[in-house]
Enzyme design. Structure first.
Site, mmCIF file in Angstrom:
data_model
loop_
_atom_site.group_PDB
_atom_site.id
_atom_site.type_symbol
_atom_site.label_atom_id
_atom_site.label_comp_id
_atom_site.label_asym_id
_atom_site.label_seq_id
_atom_site.Cartn_x
_atom_site.Cartn_y
_atom_site.Cartn_z
ATOM 1 N N LEU A 69 37.801 28.256 39.859
ATOM 2 C CA LEU A 69 37.024 27.937 38.668
ATOM 3 C C LEU A 69 37.508 28.686 37.436
ATOM 4 O O LEU A 69 37.440 28.180 36.321
ATOM 5 C CB LEU A 69 35.541 28.277 38.903
ATOM 6 C CG LEU A 69 34.781 27.446 39.936
ATOM 7 C CD1 LEU A 69 33.383 28.013 40.136
ATOM 8 C CD2 LEU A 69 34.712 25.990 39.498
ATOM 9 N N GLY A 70 37.985 29.901 37.643
ATOM 10 C CA GLY A 70 38.423 30.709 36.507
ATOM 11 C C GLY A 70 39.002 32.022 36.963
ATOM 12 O O GLY A 70 38.946 32.377 38.146
ATOM 13 N N ASP B 194 27.879 43.965 27.861
ATOM 14 C CA ASP B 194 29.029 43.056 27.913
ATOM 15 C C ASP B 194 28.624 41.629 27.563
ATOM 16 O O ASP B 194 29.060 40.673 28.207
ATOM 17 C CB ASP B 194 29.680 43.106 29.294
ATOM 18 C CG ASP B 194 31.132 42.621 29.277
ATOM 19 O OD1 ASP B 194 31.740 42.599 28.189
ATOM 20 O OD2 ASP B 194 31.672 42.281 30.351
ATOM 21 N N GLY C 238 39.935 39.645 34.100
ATOM 22 C CA GLY C 238 40.402 40.974 34.446
ATOM 23 C C GLY C 238 39.825 41.471 35.756
ATOM 24 O O GLY C 238 40.411 42.319 36.424
ATOM 25 N N PHE C 239 38.670 40.918 36.147
ATOM 26 C CA PHE C 239 38.013 41.335 37.383
ATOM 27 C C PHE C 239 38.608 40.672 38.619
ATOM 28 O O PHE C 239 38.514 41.186 39.721
ATOM 29 C CB PHE C 239 36.518 40.979 37.320
ATOM 30 C CG PHE C 239 36.275 39.538 36.962
ATOM 31 C CD1 PHE C 239 36.400 38.539 37.909
ATOM 32 C CD2 PHE C 239 35.945 39.180 35.669
ATOM 33 C CE1 PHE C 239 36.202 37.206 37.582
ATOM 34 C CE2 PHE C 239 35.740 37.849 35.335
ATOM 35 C CZ PHE C 239 35.863 36.864 36.295
ATOM 36 N N GLY C 240 39.205 39.520 38.469
ATOM 37 C CA GLY C 240 39.703 38.765 39.610
ATOM 38 C C GLY C 240 39.506 37.276 39.402
ATOM 39 O O GLY C 240 39.501 36.800 38.262
ATOM 40 N N ARG C 241 39.295 36.547 40.481
ATOM 41 C CA ARG C 241 39.163 35.089 40.403
ATOM 42 C C ARG C 241 37.799 34.619 40.896
ATOM 43 O O ARG C 241 37.175 35.258 41.738
ATOM 44 C CB ARG C 241 40.271 34.418 41.228
ATOM 45 C CG ARG C 241 41.678 34.706 40.709
ATOM 46 C CD ARG C 241 42.732 34.057 41.585
ATOM 47 N NE ARG C 241 44.069 34.261 41.031
ATOM 48 C CZ ARG C 241 45.178 33.795 41.580
ATOM 49 N NH1 ARG C 241 45.123 33.106 42.719
ATOM 50 N NH2 ARG C 241 46.350 34.009 41.007
ATOM 51 N N VAL C 242 37.370 33.472 40.367
ATOM 52 C CA VAL C 242 36.101 32.867 40.779
ATOM 53 C C VAL C 242 36.394 31.502 41.391
ATOM 54 O O VAL C 242 37.117 30.688 40.801
ATOM 55 C CB VAL C 242 35.139 32.703 39.584
ATOM 56 C CG1 VAL C 242 33.835 32.059 40.044
ATOM 57 C CG2 VAL C 242 34.866 34.054 38.937
#
Length: 396
Positions: free
Chosen positions: A87-88, A208, A91-95
């Site tokens: 999905l996207g 955030d 910086g945190f990783g992938r969804v």
């Protein structure tokens, strides 16, 4: 109906004798972040981010409302994290989008990058916060996975993606947001922030808020997401909490960026930036624009002083289909939220009142047409009297 904004409505560890571990559920009204979570620094080495959770951390998490999933379950739900389910990415990783048989539900699974910016601390904070905070305008955390060095979060699936997807460079299959939808999203996002500030004890500072963290469900219903940077706010006589500066450039309040002193008004500033994005269609920071227009707030401030220039601030994608009175009111709220001095910004409750009113005023371009400009409220309108009492307490 004429209306003006003023009318709208870390503790030290104590030595204890060794006892058998007890399962203690943290109180709902006062979420506590475990000391181990406060120690974990996302800027540390990758090995520190990959280590397993400590027993104390596991105990705290297991007492939350979120379910615990195995890595095998989540891999199966996403067809082994197939690119087709992506999905996207950030910086945190992938969804990934997936379907969990155990809950019979389509879900969004965020897989934290083990070498990324988000470590154990942010993972723990997000699980704890979303396990304790529940509101129609906050994304629902279904569960998490902490198998070995794997860290994954499982959320309800938001079918319309993020506000950023629709507002900035939308794909051809996405319809441009009309004025009514924009105000509905703005009001919903403010309500989510109000719940964090006013309905929790101690208050929670989101830290955030940005367009990419506002997710949209059916009917463009907005929900705040990604609570990894959230902090418990000041209590008692304290006016702020001190922390290293984190967040997204362009959304950070100036006083927080300079001093590291975080307050509820820091979130209000971020909200003002988001509201400006909703109204203007511009990004908070856009390096593709001319030098004087790259920072949205810096571009908007001179225009706030001249009401004749307000129509220039409306998103061209609206094609003039917006109520002039509503545009002025929305810009006035945004102007107050992005005041340089935090004491001059309104509390989020007053913002909710103003935006709820604007969202209730349905605009039909076929009926109303394009209105001639008329100013009902000025950007310099002071916050309601209730704010002054709050500001006085903050300045003690």
């Amino acid at each position: 109906m004429d209306c003006c904004f003023s009318c709208l409505g870390e503790k030290k560890k104590k030595k204890k004798k060794k006892k058998k571990p007890q399962m203690v559920k943290p109180p709902l009204e006062k979420p506590q972040i475990p000391p181990a979570a406060e120690k974990a620094k996302p800027g540390g080495s990758s090995s520190s981010r990959q280590e397993s959770l400590e027993p104390k951390e596991e105990m705290v998490l297991s007492n939350g409302a979120a379910q615990i999933f195995t890595f095998r379950e989540l891999a199966a739900a996403t067809n082994n994290f197939s690119a087709d389910c992506l999905l996207g990415e950030g910086g945190f990783g992938r969804v990934y989008k997936g379907y969990l048989d155990s809950v019979s539900q389509v879900v969004a699974i965020k897989q934290l990058d083990r070498n990324g910016l988000q470590g154990n601390r942010e993972f723990l904070v997000e699980v704890l916060m979303l396990s304790l905070l529940h509101h129609p305008n906050l994304v629902n955390l279904i569960g998490y996975c902490a198998d070995g060095d794997q860290r994954l979060l499982v959320y309800e699936y938001m079918p319309l993606g993020s506000l950023e997807d629709h507002l900035h460079d939308p794909s051809p299959d996405k319809t441009r947001l009309d004025w009514n939808t924009r105000m509905t999203i703005a009001a919903g996002a403010a309500k989510g922030l109000e719940h964090l500030h006013d309905k929790t004890n101690p208050p929670v500072i989101y830290r955030d808020l940005k367009c990419s963290n506002i997710l949209l469900g059916e009917g463009y219903h907005p929900k705040l997401s990604d609570f990894g940077l959230a902090k418990l706010g000041p209590v008692g006589d304290k006016t702020h909490v001190s922390t290293r500066v984190m967040g997204t450039y362009g959304y950070c309040a100036p006083e927080y960026a300079m001093t590291g002193q975080l307050t509820l008004k820091s979130d209000v500033y971020s909200y003002g930036v988001v509201l400006l994005e909703i109204i203007t269609g511009r990004r908070a920071i856009d390096v593709t624009r001319a030098a004087g227009e790259q920072n949205l707030v810096a571009w908007a401030r001179p225009l706030f002083k001249d009401r004749r220039k307000f129509p220039q601030m409306a998103d061209p994608a609206l094609k003039g289909q917006y109520p002039s009175r509503g545009l002025y009111q929305a810009l006035a709220v945004a102007a107050m939220c992005v005041q340089e001095q935090p004491t001059m910004r309104p509390v989020i409750g007053d913002v909710v009142t103003a935006l709820s009113y604007l969202a209730s005023q349905t605009y039909d371009p076929e009926v109303h047409g394009i209105h001639r400009t008329s100013l009902l409220i000025a950007p310099s309108t002071p916050p309601r009297a209730r704010n002054r009492g709050v500001d006085q307490r903050e300045n003690r």
